[in-house]
Design a protein around this motif. Sequence first.
Motif, PDB file in Angstrom:
ATOM      1  N   MET A  15       0.828  -1.200   0.000  1.00 16.94           N
ATOM      2  CA  MET A  15       0.000   0.000   0.000  1.00 16.94           C
ATOM      3  C   MET A  15       0.871   1.262   0.000  1.00 16.94           C
ATOM      4  SD  MET A  15      -2.689   1.390   2.841  1.00 16.94           S
ATOM      5  CE  MET A  15      -1.379   2.164   3.773  1.00 16.94           C
ATOM      6  N   LEU A  16       1.897   1.277   0.826  1.00 11.87           N
ATOM      7  CA  LEU A  16       2.780   2.436   0.893  1.00 11.87           C
ATOM      8  C   LEU A  16       3.546   2.624  -0.405  1.00 11.87           C
ATOM      9  CD1 LEU A  16       4.051   1.906   4.527  1.00 11.87           C
ATOM     10  CD2 LEU A  16       2.781   3.908   3.721  1.00 11.87           C
ATOM     11  N   ARG A  17       3.980   1.525  -0.995  1.00 15.06           N
ATOM     12  CA  ARG A  17       4.702   1.608  -2.273  1.00 15.06           C
ATOM     13  C   ARG A  17       3.825   2.224  -3.359  1.00 15.06           C
ATOM     14  NH1 ARG A  17       5.555  -1.628  -5.597  1.00 15.06           N
ATOM     15  NH2 ARG A  17       4.439  -3.471  -4.896  1.00 15.06           N
ATOM     16  N   VAL A  18       2.599   1.691  -3.499  1.00 13.80           N
ATOM     17  CA  VAL A  18       1.679   2.162  -4.540  1.00 13.80           C
ATOM     18  C   VAL A  18       1.321   3.630  -4.291  1.00 13.80           C
ATOM     19  CG1 VAL A  18      -0.647   1.880  -5.474  1.00 13.80           C
ATOM     20  CG2 VAL A  18       0.775  -0.124  -5.065  1.00 13.80           C
ATOM     21  N   GLU A  19       1.038   3.950  -3.042  1.00 10.15           N
ATOM     22  CA  GLU A  19       0.678   5.319  -2.662  1.00 10.15           C
ATOM     23  C   GLU A  19       1.760   6.315  -3.061  1.00 10.15           C
ATOM     24  OE1 GLU A  19       0.645   6.576   1.678  1.00 10.15           O
ATOM     25  OE2 GLU A  19      -1.460   6.005   1.352  1.00 10.15           O
ATOM     26  N   ARG A  20       3.016   5.884  -2.988  1.00 16.06           N
ATOM     27  CA  ARG A  20       4.145   6.779  -3.272  1.00 16.06           C
ATOM     28  C   ARG A  20       4.756   6.557  -4.658  1.00 16.06           C
ATOM     29  NH1 ARG A  20       3.661   6.443   2.218  1.00 16.06           N
ATOM     30  NH2 ARG A  20       4.478   8.136   3.470  1.00 16.06           N
ATOM     31  N   GLY A  21       4.183   5.646  -5.433  1.00 11.77           N
ATOM     32  CA  GLY A  21       4.678   5.403  -6.784  1.00 11.77           C
ATOM     33  C   GLY A  21       6.066   4.789  -6.827  1.00 11.77           C
ATOM     34  N   VAL A  22       6.341   3.877  -5.893  1.00 12.89           N
ATOM     35  CA  VAL A  22       7.646   3.230  -5.797  1.00 12.89           C
ATOM     36  C   VAL A  22       7.502   1.774  -6.226  1.00 12.89           C
ATOM     37  CG1 VAL A  22       9.484   2.550  -4.188  1.00 12.89           C
ATOM     38  CG2 VAL A  22       8.307   4.740  -3.886  1.00 12.89           C
ATOM     39  N   SER A  23       8.364   1.319  -7.128  1.00 10.61           N
ATOM     40  CA  SER A  23       8.322  -0.084  -7.556  1.00 10.61           C
ATOM     41  C   SER A  23       9.018  -0.961  -6.523  1.00 10.61           C
ATOM     42  CB  SER A  23       9.017  -0.257  -8.908  1.00 10.61           C
ATOM     43  OG  SER A  23      10.428  -0.112  -8.763  1.00 10.61           O
ATOM     44  N   ARG A  24       8.773  -2.262  -6.621  1.00  8.56           N
ATOM     45  CA  ARG A  24       9.474  -3.201  -5.731  1.00  8.56           C
ATOM     46  C   ARG A  24      10.976  -3.071  -5.913  1.00  8.56           C
ATOM     47  NH1 ARG A  24       5.690  -8.548  -6.429  1.00  8.56           N
ATOM     48  NH2 ARG A  24       4.102  -7.912  -4.922  1.00  8.56           N
ATOM     49  N   ARG A  25      11.399  -2.953  -7.164  1.00  6.80           N
ATOM     50  CA  ARG A  25      12.830  -2.862  -7.449  1.00  6.80           C
ATOM     51  C   ARG A  25      13.435  -1.587  -6.855  1.00  6.80           C
ATOM     52  NH1 ARG A  25      16.036  -5.850 -10.585  1.00  6.80           N
ATOM     53  NH2 ARG A  25      14.292  -6.831 -11.656  1.00  6.80           N
ATOM     54  N   GLN A  26      12.715  -0.462  -6.955  1.00  9.39           N
ATOM     55  CA  GLN A  26      13.213   0.791  -6.391  1.00  9.39           C
ATOM     56  C   GLN A  26      13.361   0.684  -4.871  1.00  9.39           C
ATOM     57  OE1 GLN A  26      10.065   3.194  -8.120  1.00  9.39           O
ATOM     58  NE2 GLN A  26      11.571   4.397  -9.254  1.00  9.39           N
ATOM     59  N   LEU A  27      12.358   0.103  -4.224  1.00  9.36           N
ATOM     60  CA  LEU A  27      12.423  -0.064  -2.778  1.00  9.36           C
ATOM     61  C   LEU A  27      13.568  -1.000  -2.408  1.00  9.36           C
ATOM     62  CD1 LEU A  27      11.357   0.418   0.068  1.00  9.36           C
ATOM     63  CD2 LEU A  27       9.653  -1.377  -0.341  1.00  9.36           C
ATOM     64  N   ALA A  28      13.679  -2.100  -3.122  1.00  8.78           N
ATOM     65  CA  ALA A  28      14.745  -3.064  -2.846  1.00  8.78           C
ATOM     66  C   ALA A  28      16.120  -2.420  -3.003  1.00  8.78           C
ATOM     67  CB  ALA A  28      14.610  -4.268  -3.774  1.00  8.78           C
ATOM     68  N   ASP A  29      16.300  -1.655  -4.076  1.00  7.53           N
ATOM     69  CA  ASP A  29      17.588  -0.988  -4.294  1.00  7.53           C
ATOM     70  C   ASP A  29      17.902  -0.018  -3.165  1.00  7.53           C
ATOM     71  OD1 ASP A  29      17.913  -2.395  -6.653  1.00  7.53           O
ATOM     72  OD2 ASP A  29      17.382  -0.702  -7.963  1.00  7.53           O
ATOM     73  N   ALA A  30      16.890   0.723  -2.710  1.00  5.21           N
ATOM     74  CA  ALA A  30      17.095   1.689  -1.627  1.00  5.21           C
ATOM     75  C   ALA A  30      17.460   0.995  -0.322  1.00  5.21           C
ATOM     76  CB  ALA A  30      15.839   2.537  -1.444  1.00  5.21           C
ATOM     77  N   LEU A  31      16.947  -0.225  -0.128  1.00  3.09           N
ATOM     78  CA  LEU A  31      17.184  -0.959   1.117  1.00  3.09           C
ATOM     79  C   LEU A  31      18.372  -1.911   1.035  1.00  3.09           C
ATOM     80  CD1 LEU A  31      13.475  -1.843   1.945  1.00  3.09           C
ATOM     81  CD2 LEU A  31      14.873  -0.049   3.001  1.00  3.09           C
ATOM     82  N   GLY A  32      18.875  -2.141  -0.182  1.00  5.30           N
ATOM     83  CA  GLY A  32      19.991  -3.057  -0.348  1.00  5.30           C
ATOM     84  C   GLY A  32      19.600  -4.518  -0.246  1.00  5.30           C
ATOM     85  N   VAL A  33      18.363  -4.830  -0.689  1.00  4.65           N
ATOM     86  CA  VAL A  33      17.907  -6.231  -0.704  1.00  4.65           C
ATOM     87  C   VAL A  33      17.477  -6.588  -2.127  1.00  4.65           C
ATOM     88  CG1 VAL A  33      17.152  -6.166   1.707  1.00  4.65           C
ATOM     89  CG2 VAL A  33      15.503  -5.663  -0.098  1.00  4.65           C
ATOM     90  N   HIS A  34      17.278  -7.868  -2.381  1.00  8.47           N
ATOM     91  CA  HIS A  34      16.818  -8.330  -3.688  1.00  8.47           C
ATOM     92  C   HIS A  34      15.351  -7.948  -3.857  1.00  8.47           C
ATOM     93  CE1 HIS A  34      15.863 -11.098  -6.980  1.00  8.47           C
ATOM     94  NE2 HIS A  34      17.175 -11.110  -7.203  1.00  8.47           N
ATOM     95  N   TYR A  35      14.950  -7.591  -5.079  1.00  5.37           N
ATOM     96  CA  TYR A  35      13.564  -7.152  -5.290  1.00  5.37           C
ATOM     97  C   TYR A  35      12.555  -8.243  -4.934  1.00  5.37           C
ATOM     98  CZ  TYR A  35      13.103  -9.691  -9.707  1.00  5.37           C
ATOM     99  OH  TYR A  35      13.029 -10.675 -10.650  1.00  5.37           O
ATOM    100  N   GLN A  36      12.938  -9.515  -5.078  1.00  2.00           N
ATOM    101  CA  GLN A  36      12.014 -10.590  -4.713  1.00  2.00           C
ATOM    102  C   GLN A  36      11.744 -10.604  -3.207  1.00  2.00           C
ATOM    103  OE1 GLN A  36      13.941 -13.996  -6.534  1.00  2.00           O
ATOM    104  NE2 GLN A  36      12.396 -14.031  -8.144  1.00  2.00           N
ATOM    105  N   THR A  37      12.696 -10.132  -2.422  1.00  2.00           N
ATOM    106  CA  THR A  37      12.504 -10.057  -0.975  1.00  2.00           C
ATOM    107  C   THR A  37      11.320  -9.158  -0.647  1.00  2.00           C
ATOM    108  OG1 THR A  37      14.856 -10.421  -0.580  1.00  2.00           O
ATOM    109  CG2 THR A  37      13.604  -9.399   1.217  1.00  2.00           C
ATOM    110  N   ILE A  38      11.169  -8.069  -1.394  1.00  2.00           N
ATOM    111  CA  ILE A  38      10.044  -7.156  -1.166  1.00  2.00           C
ATOM    112  C   ILE A  38       8.730  -7.886  -1.435  1.00  2.00           C
ATOM    113  CG2 ILE A  38       8.968  -4.965  -1.817  1.00  2.00           C
ATOM    114  CD1 ILE A  38      11.740  -4.746  -0.353  1.00  2.00           C
ATOM    115  N   GLY A  39       8.674  -8.677  -2.487  1.00  2.00           N
ATOM    116  CA  GLY A  39       7.473  -9.468  -2.772  1.00  2.00           C
ATOM    117  C   GLY A  39       7.175 -10.462  -1.671  1.00  2.00           C
TER     118      GLY A  39
END
Length: 83
Positions: A15-39
């Motif tokens: 919900m927070l990602r969609v609300e802010r227009g952030v993709s899983r990959r963008q969030l993962a990159d910012a956190l230093g984790v694999h994008y699948q981890t976000i899923g």
Amino acid sequence: MTGKTNETIYNRIAMLRVERGVSRRQLADALGVHYQTIGYLERGEYSPSLFLALRIAEYFGVAVEVVFSTSPFPRLGDSEQSA
């Protein structure tokens, strides 16, 4: 069912990602984790470490309790059903 604990962690990451227009990959990159981890986190298939949970909350600029809970979050609109 005494003695059995439910260790499910509920979250609002999607919900927070969609609300802010952030993709899983963008969030993962910012956190230093694999994008699948976000899923995995979003689907509740993986519970984050305390460090990662705090970093996610910090990324979105909210308290950790806004993102994570040990009980299900109320569905949006459940308390706003007046028309």
